[in-house]
Design an enzyme around this catalytic site. Sequence first.
Site, short mmCIF file in Angstrom:
data_model
loop_
_atom_site.label_atom_id
_atom_site.label_comp_id
_atom_site.label_asym_id
_atom_site.label_seq_id
_atom_site.Cartn_x
_atom_site.Cartn_y
_atom_site.Cartn_z
N ASP A 9 -24.84 -59.16 -12.24
CA ASP A 9 -25.74 -58.14 -12.73
C ASP A 9 -26.66 -58.80 -13.76
O ASP A 9 -26.36 -59.89 -14.27
CB ASP A 9 -24.92 -57.00 -13.35
CG ASP A 9 -25.76 -55.96 -14.03
OD1 ASP A 9 -26.70 -55.44 -13.40
OD2 ASP A 9 -25.51 -55.68 -15.22
N ASP A 11 -29.00 -56.82 -16.56
CA ASP A 11 -29.03 -56.15 -17.86
C ASP A 11 -27.61 -55.94 -18.40
O ASP A 11 -26.78 -55.31 -17.74
CB ASP A 11 -29.74 -54.80 -17.75
CG ASP A 11 -31.17 -54.94 -17.31
OD1 ASP A 11 -32.06 -54.91 -18.16
OD2 ASP A 11 -31.41 -55.11 -16.09
N ASP A 171 -21.14 -55.19 -16.01
CA ASP A 171 -20.76 -54.63 -17.31
C ASP A 171 -20.62 -53.12 -17.32
O ASP A 171 -20.39 -52.54 -18.37
CB ASP A 171 -21.80 -55.03 -18.38
CG ASP A 171 -23.15 -54.35 -18.18
OD1 ASP A 171 -23.66 -53.74 -19.14
OD2 ASP A 171 -23.69 -54.41 -17.07
#
Length: 222
Positions: A9, A11, A171
């Site tokens: 990922d 961001d 996250d």
Amino acid sequence: MTKRTVIFDLDGTLADTSGDLIAAANSCFRGLGLGDLLDHATDAATALRGGRAMLTLGFSRVEGFGQAEVDAQYPVLLAAYAQAIDTHTVLYPGAMDAVERLLSADYAVGIATNKPEGLAETLMRSLGVRDAFGSLIGADTLPVRKPDPAHHFEAVRRAGGDPARSLLVGDTATDRDTSRNAGVPSVLVTFGPGRDDVLALDPEATIDHYDELDAVVARLIG
């Protein structure tokens, strides 16, 4: 022969983009005469869930604004963000060192993000690290986005990897759900905002620093 593959990922995983995202959202609110409705100290976790999440949170703090305003301001936010995409953004400590170690160990690496592809490409090139990744799939690259597993599978395929020997580093719940839908392990980072929330998602593994990634990847996909 296809390779073992690690998909990241963007961001909140590779880079802390929250400062620039919040600045873009606040520019929308100021344009409506509302002032800065978001604060980086308290709202960074929401920023890393994307533009619509930030607009929704901000408008929830004033009267008379709802989904229609979120929809109307979203393209305004994207335009503002594109104009100042890397003012505050930084790569997390050790992120690119970990990527280079994976490449040296003959893993394929790529990116699967729900940031629009053009913005993700611009940011990664601005940070000087785009060429390290064999693929970059954004929110608008395919007809689907995370947590649809096709998003992960295409990132793996374009990186030259094997979906059956891949994992996703992320996250959020979206990343955890993407991996589960794809039938692959998830590794969630805990160094961003909301560590307790990340641990509660029960991924296959968590890391507190990118120095830990090599051993986790070797354990999960060989």
